[in-house]
Design an enzyme around this catalytic site. Structure first.
Site, short mmCIF file in Angstrom:
data_model
loop_
_atom_site.label_atom_id
_atom_site.label_comp_id
_atom_site.label_asym_id
_atom_site.label_seq_id
_atom_site.Cartn_x
_atom_site.Cartn_y
_atom_site.Cartn_z
N ASP A 1 38.66 -7.43 -30.71
CA ASP A 1 37.57 -7.95 -30.23
C ASP A 1 37.77 -8.84 -29.05
O ASP A 1 37.50 -10.20 -28.41
CB ASP A 1 37.63 -9.66 -31.40
N LYS B 1 36.84 -8.83 -24.68
CA LYS B 1 35.41 -9.42 -24.30
C LYS B 1 35.33 -9.84 -23.45
O LYS B 1 36.16 -10.97 -24.17
CB LYS B 1 34.06 -8.84 -25.18
N ASN C 1 36.06 -13.77 -24.72
CA ASN C 1 36.71 -14.95 -25.87
C ASN C 1 38.12 -14.08 -23.91
O ASN C 1 39.31 -14.36 -24.93
CB ASN C 1 37.60 -12.88 -26.46
N ASP D 1 40.89 -16.70 -29.70
CA ASP D 1 39.62 -16.33 -30.50
C ASP D 1 40.18 -14.56 -31.36
O ASP D 1 39.73 -13.80 -30.83
CB ASP D 1 38.23 -15.92 -30.21
N THR E 1 32.46 -6.09 -31.59
CA THR E 1 31.88 -6.17 -30.89
C THR E 1 31.34 -4.64 -30.82
O THR E 1 31.51 -3.86 -30.34
CB THR E 1 31.84 -6.78 -29.66
#
Length: 679
Positions: free
Chosen positions: A495, A497, A500, A513, A532
């Site tokens: 995840d 991005k 985060n 996260d 995402t």
């Protein structure tokens, strides 16, 4: 009598005059109504044209991502799902109609022939009456539909958007993940639909990918050259192979030509011929599972025979260059040397907070502004919020992540949340946020974590529009260190991005996260659809199974977004994002340097086994890429570099680098299933 007749005649004439005037008014009103209807049609046409132009322009250039990215939570695939019960016999014309509809759809057209064939076979039939609701705006969807016959109307917020007729496809996002419907669809006439549920679609895609992988593994194990390789190494070869097709009578390899590719036949028949006394002599015929060209991978040779497709042939192939990047001469190196990994001097969790209790944590309040006196919220997520708290005993700040237990159960995320807790409790890395303690009550679970006072990289990127190259290099290098630590422990992150990534007080970047993180044995694949949209690797979208290579893809996307201000594949519509990712056409802005383009292109190769970081030298290939030439990795791990990100951090109250959020007084429902007993 005559006077009365005259009076009646006058009244009649007056009434006729009134009637005439009313008719004239009606005609005028009808004319105005038609003009307004035409105006509405023109406006609708302009809106549709503007939408088409915007989609066209977004495919030609960059579409700036202004809002935080949506997140797709992993949804488990049922192990025991019986998909045979959904098989419905279809006539030749019905199959042709379905195939034609799928070929017109931007997402479905990118499935391979076998996937399309399986979908056609498993589509079930659905009949609906006039006035029946097929999809209701705002509800969660789980099915894709193809119109076989009849007419349906699509509306949004009460406004008619379009009409659907035979051959139209709708609801396709619902077969990828659990999403809310953005419009309503109602039957205008009696309709016949073909439909397929998400879990059935995902099951057949996963089953197909697993079977193909097992099949390829079996084929490779029979190849003499590969006998000494482990399953993990063979799996790496499969990840670097690509599907290629040949037409009837097409020459695949020609005798005397330089050989550099190895082929496995998946479908079709190949004839092998050799020139003897000036004549082509048939040596043998090969079919599914047979292979040729293996020696071309390990030495410079000329082809000793000609291989020709007797019928249309499908092969899986790998060339010499990709093979050499995947398999070393000696044993495959899975990890970096110990001295290249994270700083082993990382401090242990402070003993002063080891006995932390939930009752010890006190909310920190806004000192000024519209939310003055309210508790500070650092961020909002799909399952809860992160609040700033402190302790009366030692005055340390914590980011307290509060997650709704009810929502976790509804979304079937219990396993992921428990894994996140276990994972973070074991982690000791300067580039990953620390977890100090966890708590629970009847409504929430809580995680007390590092407070990274510098704020989110996402917020800083929106303020700066795009980052200077030295800042991007530093941020990416911190992510590489976090990846190296996690991958060494066989943990995928999944995840990545800007949202985060957090900055600590010194400007160093920490990964936060871990809700989508997963432990995976080397050589294995997992089939969850999660992450995402803008950052998803092609193999996740196509349900082909993914592994650590998906993390390297997202690293390439991150570097692009930090340098350009927007990811390379973006759109307001998720299906457009997925279509662009699968197309794989990445356009670089003129200001982006050649070294950055090179690194991004190598990290975002379509075949996972060919991505930088996934080849034989692992993370070392990423670290030694010329874009990182000025990065001293040892000093970075020792935190001896002056972070260029420091200038992004504003000075002021402890919350000044965060967006401000209103306090939410509404409490979630209680939840007593007991899944959180270990919290």
């Amino acid at each position: 009598m005559e006077a009365k007749l005259k009076e009646l005649q006058q009244k009649l004439e007056k009434q006729c005059q009134i009637n005439q005037e009313l008719q004239n008014e009606n005609r005028t009103l009808e004319k105005r109504l038609k003009e307004k209807e035409k105006l509405l049609e023109d406006l609708q046409s302009h809106l549709e044209e503007a939408d088409r132009l915007s989609q066209r322009s977004s495919s030609d250039g960059l579409e700036v991502r202004q809002s935080r990215a949506a997140v797709m939570a992993p949804e488990p695939i049922p192990e025991d799902m019986d998909i045979s019960s959904t098989r419905v016999k279809k006539t030749t014309s019905e199959r042709a109609q379905i195939m034609k509809a799928m070929q017109k759809n931007d997402f479905l057209i990118r499935l391979d022939e076998e996937q399309i064939s399986m979908m056609v076979e498993l589509l079930s039939s659905l009949d609906r009456c006039p006035g029946d609701n097929i999809i209701t705006e705002g509800t969660e969807g789980d099915s894709l539909y193809i119109v076989a016959a009849g007419e349906l109307r699509v509306t949004q917020a009460g406004r008619t958007l379009r009409t659907l007729t035979s051959g139209d496809v709708f609801g396709e996002l619902a077969i990828l993940y659990n999403c809310k419907r953005t419009a309503s669809v109602k039957a205008v006439t009696a309709v016949k639909l073909w439909c397929i549920e998400r879990q059935i679609y995902r099951s057949i895609m996963a089953i197909k990918s697993k079977k193909k992988r097992e099949q390829l593994m079996g084929f490779l194990k029979t190849a003499h050259t590969f006998k000494s390789l482990s399953d993990e190494q063979l799996s790496s070869i499969i990840d670097s192979m690509e599907e290629v097709k040949f037409q009837e009578n097409e020459v695949i390899v020609r005798e005397g030509a330089e050989g550099n590719t190895f082929y496995i036949i998946l479908q079709g028949e190949v004839q092998v011929t050799k020139k003897v006394n000036g004549q082509q002599k048939v040596i043998r015929k090969m079919g599914q599972g047979d292979y040729f060209g293996e020696l071309a991978l390990i030495r410079e040779i000329l082809r000793t025979a000609t291989c020709t497709a007797l019928v249309p042939v499908t092969c899986f192939a790998i060339d010499k260059e990709a093979f050499e990047e995947t398999i070393p001469i000696e044993i495959l190196e899975l990890h970096d040397d110990p001295d290249l990994l994270e700083n082993t001097q990382t401090s242990k969790k402070e003993s002063s907070v080891s006995s932390l209790q939930l009752k010890d944590l006190v909310p920190v309040l806004y000192q000024e502004g519209r939310y003055q006196g309210n508790p500070i919220t650092l961020g909002l997520g799909g399952f809860g919020r992160v609040e700033l708290v402190t302790t009366l005993h030692h005055g340390k700040y914590f980011a307290l992540k509060r997650i709704s237990k009810k929502l976790i159960v509804q979304k079937r995320q219990e396993e992921h949340v428990l894994f996140e807790k276990k994972l973070l409790m074991d982690i000791e890395c300067d580039f990953i946020v620390k977890l100090y303690a966890t708590f629970k009550d009847s409504r929430y679970i809580y995680m007390a974590m590092d407070f990274c006072s510098g704020g989110e990289i996402w917020t800083k990127l929106k303020e700066a529009k795009r980052f200077e190259e030295n800042i991007t290099v530093f941020v990416a290098a911190c992510v590489v260190e976090a990846y190296a630590y996690l991958h060494k422990k066989d943990i995928m992150y999944r995840d990545l991005k800007p949202e985060n990534l957090m900055l600590d007080s010194r400007g160093y970047v920490k990964l936060v996260d871990f809700g989508f993180a997963k432990k995976l044995q080397r050589g294995q694949k997992t089939y969850s659809f999660c992450g995402t949209p803008e950052y998803m690797a092609p193999e996740i979208i196509q349900n082909q199974g993914h592994d650590f290579a998906a993390d390297f893809w997202s690293l390439g996307i991150l570097i692009y977004e930090l340098l350009a201000g927007s990811p390379p594949f973006s759109s307001s519509e998720p299906q457009n994002i997925y279509a662009r990712i699968l197309d794989g056409v990445m356009k670089f802005p003129p200001h982006m340097g050649e070294a950055a383009r090179s690194l991004i292109s190598k990290l975002c190769r379509p075949r996972p086994g060919q991505r930088l970081g996934s080849t034989k030298n692992g993370m070392r290939d990423v670290r030694t890429h010329r874009w990182f030439n000025n990065m001293n990795w040892h000093k970075l791990r020792m935190k001896q570099i002056d972070a260029p990100t420091l200038k992004l951090i504003r000075k002021g109250p402890c919350y000044i680098n965060f967006d401000r959020f209103p306090f939410d007084k509404i409490q979630d429902e209680e939840e007593f299933s007991g899944w959180d007993r270990d919290f």
